[in-house]
Design a protein around this motif. Structure first.
Motif, PDB file in Angstrom:
ATOM      1  N   LYS A 154       0.851  -1.197   0.000  1.00  6.56           N
ATOM      2  CA  LYS A 154       0.000   0.000   0.000  1.00  6.56           C
ATOM      3  C   LYS A 154       0.881   1.239   0.000  1.00  6.56           C
ATOM      4  O   LYS A 154       1.674   1.444   0.924  1.00  6.56           O
ATOM      5  CB  LYS A 154      -0.895   0.009   1.233  1.00  6.56           C
ATOM      6  CG  LYS A 154      -2.074  -0.921   1.146  1.00  6.56           C
ATOM      7  CD  LYS A 154      -3.017  -0.634   2.300  1.00  6.56           C
ATOM      8  CE  LYS A 154      -4.370  -1.282   2.034  1.00  6.56           C
ATOM      9  NZ  LYS A 154      -5.336  -0.913   3.051  1.00  6.56           N
ATOM     10  N   ILE A 192      -3.123   4.562  -2.621  1.00  8.14           N
ATOM     11  CA  ILE A 192      -4.120   5.088  -1.684  1.00  8.14           C
ATOM     12  C   ILE A 192      -4.881   6.179  -2.439  1.00  8.14           C
ATOM     13  O   ILE A 192      -4.416   7.321  -2.532  1.00  8.14           O
ATOM     14  CB  ILE A 192      -3.445   5.702  -0.432  1.00  8.14           C
ATOM     15  CG1 ILE A 192      -2.450   4.734   0.196  1.00  8.14           C
ATOM     16  CG2 ILE A 192      -4.494   6.199   0.556  1.00  8.14           C
ATOM     17  CD1 ILE A 192      -3.047   3.538   0.876  1.00  8.14           C
ATOM     18  N   TYR A 195      -5.955   9.624  -0.616  1.00  4.38           N
ATOM     19  CA  TYR A 195      -4.913  10.249   0.193  1.00  4.38           C
ATOM     20  C   TYR A 195      -5.115  11.771   0.227  1.00  4.38           C
ATOM     21  O   TYR A 195      -4.868  12.463  -0.765  1.00  4.38           O
ATOM     22  CB  TYR A 195      -3.551   9.871  -0.393  1.00  4.38           C
ATOM     23  CG  TYR A 195      -2.354  10.417   0.327  1.00  4.38           C
ATOM     24  CD1 TYR A 195      -2.300  10.451   1.717  1.00  4.38           C
ATOM     25  CD2 TYR A 195      -1.256  10.886  -0.385  1.00  4.38           C
ATOM     26  CE1 TYR A 195      -1.179  10.945   2.372  1.00  4.38           C
ATOM     27  CE2 TYR A 195      -0.134  11.371   0.256  1.00  4.38           C
ATOM     28  CZ  TYR A 195      -0.113  11.412   1.633  1.00  4.38           C
ATOM     29  OH  TYR A 195       0.997  11.907   2.277  1.00  4.38           O
ATOM     30  N   GLU A 223       0.773  11.611   8.684  1.00  2.08           N
ATOM     31  CA  GLU A 223      -0.380  11.059   9.415  1.00  2.08           C
ATOM     32  C   GLU A 223      -1.482  10.583   8.476  1.00  2.08           C
ATOM     33  O   GLU A 223      -2.082   9.534   8.685  1.00  2.08           O
ATOM     34  CB  GLU A 223      -0.945  12.109  10.385  1.00  2.08           C
ATOM     35  CG  GLU A 223      -0.325  11.990  11.760  1.00  2.08           C
ATOM     36  CD  GLU A 223      -0.887  12.978  12.771  1.00  2.08           C
ATOM     37  OE1 GLU A 223      -1.509  13.982  12.360  1.00  2.08           O
ATOM     38  OE2 GLU A 223      -0.671  12.743  13.969  1.00  2.08           O
ATOM     39  N   SER A 224      -1.729  11.367   7.437  1.00  2.68           N
ATOM     40  CA  SER A 224      -2.770  11.002   6.479  1.00  2.68           C
ATOM     41  C   SER A 224      -2.411   9.686   5.770  1.00  2.68           C
ATOM     42  O   SER A 224      -3.274   8.843   5.527  1.00  2.68           O
ATOM     43  CB  SER A 224      -2.971  12.142   5.468  1.00  2.68           C
ATOM     44  OG  SER A 224      -3.712  11.706   4.380  1.00  2.68           O
ATOM     45  N   LEU A 226      -0.632   7.302   7.080  1.00  3.36           N
ATOM     46  CA  LEU A 226      -0.835   6.247   8.080  1.00  3.36           C
ATOM     47  C   LEU A 226      -2.318   5.942   8.290  1.00  3.36           C
ATOM     48  O   LEU A 226      -2.695   4.789   8.494  1.00  3.36           O
ATOM     49  CB  LEU A 226      -0.192   6.656   9.409  1.00  3.36           C
ATOM     50  CG  LEU A 226       1.334   6.587   9.448  1.00  3.36           C
ATOM     51  CD1 LEU A 226       1.866   7.176  10.759  1.00  3.36           C
ATOM     52  CD2 LEU A 226       1.824   5.150   9.284  1.00  3.36           C
ATOM     53  N   ASP A 227      -3.142   7.006   8.235  1.00  2.00           N
ATOM     54  CA  ASP A 227      -4.590   6.807   8.386  1.00  2.00           C
ATOM     55  C   ASP A 227      -5.118   5.792   7.374  1.00  2.00           C
ATOM     56  O   ASP A 227      -6.091   5.098   7.622  1.00  2.00           O
ATOM     57  CB  ASP A 227      -5.339   8.134   8.174  1.00  2.00           C
ATOM     58  CG  ASP A 227      -5.199   9.047   9.385  1.00  2.00           C
ATOM     59  OD1 ASP A 227      -4.760   8.549  10.444  1.00  2.00           O
ATOM     60  OD2 ASP A 227      -5.509  10.245   9.270  1.00  2.00           O
ATOM     61  N   HIS A 228      -4.481   5.772   6.198  1.00  2.00           N
ATOM     62  CA  HIS A 228      -4.921   4.853   5.137  1.00  2.00           C
ATOM     63  C   HIS A 228      -4.083   3.570   5.102  1.00  2.00           C
ATOM     64  O   HIS A 228      -4.062   2.867   4.098  1.00  2.00           O
ATOM     65  CB  HIS A 228      -4.853   5.547   3.777  1.00  2.00           C
ATOM     66  CG  HIS A 228      -5.823   6.681   3.644  1.00  2.00           C
ATOM     67  ND1 HIS A 228      -7.155   6.488   3.393  1.00  2.00           N
ATOM     68  CD2 HIS A 228      -5.659   8.025   3.746  1.00  2.00           C
ATOM     69  CE1 HIS A 228      -7.774   7.667   3.327  1.00  2.00           C
ATOM     70  NE2 HIS A 228      -6.889   8.604   3.546  1.00  2.00           N
ATOM     71  N   GLN A 229      -3.343   3.312   6.195  1.00  2.00           N
ATOM     72  CA  GLN A 229      -2.495   2.106   6.303  1.00  2.00           C
ATOM     73  C   GLN A 229      -1.431   2.007   5.211  1.00  2.00           C
ATOM     74  O   GLN A 229      -1.043   0.909   4.798  1.00  2.00           O
ATOM     75  CB  GLN A 229      -3.336   0.811   6.292  1.00  2.00           C
ATOM     76  CG  GLN A 229      -4.124   0.538   7.557  1.00  2.00           C
ATOM     77  CD  GLN A 229      -5.485   1.203   7.541  1.00  2.00           C
ATOM     78  OE1 GLN A 229      -6.182   1.161   6.536  1.00  2.00           O
ATOM     79  NE2 GLN A 229      -5.863   1.836   8.635  1.00  2.00           N
ATOM     80  N   ALA A 230      -0.955   3.155   4.736  1.00  2.00           N
ATOM     81  CA  ALA A 230       0.113   3.100   3.732  1.00  2.00           C
ATOM     82  C   ALA A 230       1.400   2.619   4.390  1.00  2.00           C
ATOM     83  O   ALA A 230       1.699   2.985   5.519  1.00  2.00           O
ATOM     84  CB  ALA A 230       0.326   4.483   3.124  1.00  2.00           C
ATOM     85  N   GLU A 231       2.144   1.779   3.658  1.00  2.00           N
ATOM     86  CA  GLU A 231       3.422   1.312   4.190  1.00  2.00           C
ATOM     87  C   GLU A 231       4.551   2.239   3.816  1.00  2.00           C
ATOM     88  O   GLU A 231       5.581   2.293   4.468  1.00  2.00           O
ATOM     89  CB  GLU A 231       3.728  -0.095   3.672  1.00  2.00           C
ATOM     90  CG  GLU A 231       2.898  -1.161   4.353  1.00  2.00           C
ATOM     91  CD  GLU A 231       3.061  -2.501   3.690  1.00  2.00           C
ATOM     92  OE1 GLU A 231       4.092  -3.138   3.929  1.00  2.00           O
ATOM     93  OE2 GLU A 231       2.157  -2.889   2.924  1.00  2.00           O
ATOM     94  N   VAL A 261       7.753   6.459   8.587  1.00  5.03           N
ATOM     95  CA  VAL A 261       7.220   6.008   7.299  1.00  5.03           C
ATOM     96  C   VAL A 261       8.278   6.270   6.214  1.00  5.03           C
ATOM     97  O   VAL A 261       8.702   7.408   6.034  1.00  5.03           O
ATOM     98  CB  VAL A 261       5.916   6.762   6.937  1.00  5.03           C
ATOM     99  CG1 VAL A 261       5.352   6.250   5.612  1.00  5.03           C
ATOM    100  CG2 VAL A 261       4.890   6.616   8.045  1.00  5.03           C
TER     101      VAL A 261
END
Lengths: 299, 207
Positions: A154, A192, A195, A223-224, A226-231, A261
């Motif tokens: 992701k 994402i 995003y 943070e945004s 991470l909110d979408h579980q991006a790696e 990240v």
């Protein structure tokens, strides 16, 4: 003979042991796989960047960019200039537009260039590397060399400012350009799509002069994702890359957060998906290591 | 008040709009503003501008010369170009803000010690020295701009990042001894000198 040939403008940050040295490593690997030949503009100089305006003013900034154009026209006639850095591309394109549209500035710029025996004819085109990939090669050609798809990864496509505004890429919208997401998709990864911080500003040069204000921007960008579980985050801009990666530890130090990240270039994703080693993809240049990509590269 | 500023005041009297049109980069576009406020709402650093671009355009027309040129508002611009692409009248707002900042800086009336003003100066002087940016000396010059004490404090805070950059091959301690450069440095400097001479003459900076 290579399929496509360009006059290459790497810019200061891409030089050996500079902040985007790993960008250049991965661009070279990517271009090798795509049969793109880049010939460096001999003796190119800095574009002045955006922040050059205050001390540099208008004509000196235009003149140093035009020096690069003149050198490209003279030594690499008929070839488009390709920049990998967002600020280099912007500075150069702005210069070209202003000179092509204002004969007085063109005259004055050539008066300045004459001091070094140079002349800008107004012939050369200025392109960004992502324009070359999309417009000259196309998404199918970008997909063709993929041997290790970025399956299950992701990735937040952080386009940022200067490869987006004010010129845009391939006629896409300024508010929601899709090209990075499409890159991720053809490489087998998972973009994402929602995003929120895709085209937000990282603070640019103000990361140096106004650290608090910029770090607020950077925190939102991370943070945004991470909110979408991006790696990981991917970007086309060397300053976005450096700012968003480097200052996460500062944000952590000040706020007790634990952001880590990884932030990579599109060219690094391509290099890995095209089967090159982690080193040839410039992954050893990350401050925040990207284990997910390294794993695919080492597979 | 600098001499250049006194001369500019004498020359343009109360016509600040004309002064901006003649001397500020892209300043001839100021009167195109229709006061919609989209620029003010689009700026990532919006809350930090004492006067938004929208307000600055009206202040220019109202002749508020000193308030505009001595303000630190324009120095909040991150060059993100959001205002430019959203402006319904297509004003090159980013460039006008840069132009106003440059004009105030050259007249010597921009806010003293304003951090972006200082960094911008350091950046330009760094890049023109060798024709290419020396990232090591740029960073050090910026950290130590306020003296040795504060410089050491910032350097200590940032040392882990700096070391990380060196280990990642993205910062070269040896750049302190020179670093990257264009080969035809004389030619590069000759182009710059001529361009500056022409610009200074046009904008009234060469008294």
């Amino acid at each position: 003979m290579a399929k496509k040939e360009y006059a290459f403008y790497p810019g200061c940050s891409s030089q050996a042991k500079s902040s985007a040295a790993n960008y250049l490593t991965s661009v070279n690997t990517m271009c090798d796989k795509l049969d793109i030949k880049l010939t460096e503009i001999p003796d190119w100089n800095c574009c002045g960047a955006s922040i050059g305006y205050a001390e540099g003013g208008e004509l000196p900034r235009l003149a140093i960019n035009a020096r690069n154009f003149a050198l490209a026209e003279q030594h690499l006639p008929g070839k488009d200039i390709v920049a990998t850095c967002a600020a280099c591309w912007l500075g150069a394109r702005e210069t070209k537009e202003r000179l092509d549209h204002t004969s007085q500035l063109m005259k004055e710029t050539n008066e300045a260039l004459a001091a070094a025996g140079l002349k800008y004819e107004g012939k050369v085109n200025i392109r960004h590397m992502v324009e070359v990939l999309i417009e000259d090669l196309g998404y199918d050609a970008i997909k063709a060399p993929v041997v290790k798809p970025l399956e299950g990864l992701k990735i937040a496509g952080y386009v940022g400012c200067q490869t987006n505004r004010p010129f845009g890429i391939d006629g896409e919208s300024f508010e929601n350009p899709k090209y990075l997401d499409k890159f991720i998709e053809v490489l087998g990864g998972e973009p994402i799509e929602k995003y929120e911080q895709k085209v937000a500003c990282c603070g640019g040069a103000l990361a140096f002069s106004e650290p608090e204000k910029s770090q607020k921007q950077i925190r939102d960008i991370v943070e945004s994702a991470l909110d979408h579980q991006a790696e990981l985050i991917v970007t086309p801009c060397p300053l976005c890359q450096a700012n968003v990666e480097v200052y996460q530890s500062e944000i952590n130090r000040k706020n007790g957060t634990k952001f880590a990240v990884p932030v990579v270039y599109y060219s690094q994703l391509m290099a890995v998906a095209y089967g090159s080693s982690a080193k040839d993809a410039g992954l050893n240049g990350q401050l925040i290591r990207t284990e997910a990509l390294e794993k695919i590269a080492n597979r | 008040m600098s001499d250049l500023n006194t001369q500019a005041v004498a020359r343009y009297k109360n016509n600040f709009l004309r002064e901006v049109e003649e001397r500020v980069e892209e300043g001839d576009m100021v009167k195109m503003c229709m006061q919609c406020g989209v620029c003010a709402g689009s700026c990532p650093l919006g809350p930090h501008w004492q006067h938004s671009p929208q307000k600055i355009f009206m202040m220019i027309r109202a002749g508020k010369r000193e308030e505009v040129l001595t303000s630190d508002s324009m120095w909040m611009c991150t060059s993100c170009y959001n205002c430019i692409v959203r402006c319904p009248r297509q004003l090159p707002i980013t460039h006008i803000m840069h132009g106003l900042a440059n004009y105030a800086h050259r007249l010597g009336i921009a806010p003293k010690g304003q951090p972006t003003r200082e960094f911008a100066k350091t950046f330009w002087n760094n890049l023109i020295k060798k024709g290419r940016v020396n990232e090591l000396t740029l960073t050090l010059a910026h950290y130590f701009a306020n003296g040795i004490g504060p410089g050491i404090q910032i350097a200590l805070n940032m040392q882990k990042i700096g070391l990380g950059m060196v280990l990642a091959g993205r910062l070269n301690p040896m750049e302190i001894f020179g670093g990257h450069s264009v080969k035809d440095l004389n030619g590069f400097h000759a182009v710059l000198a001529k361009a500056k001479e022409i610009e200074d003459r046009k904008k009234g900076f060469s008294a």
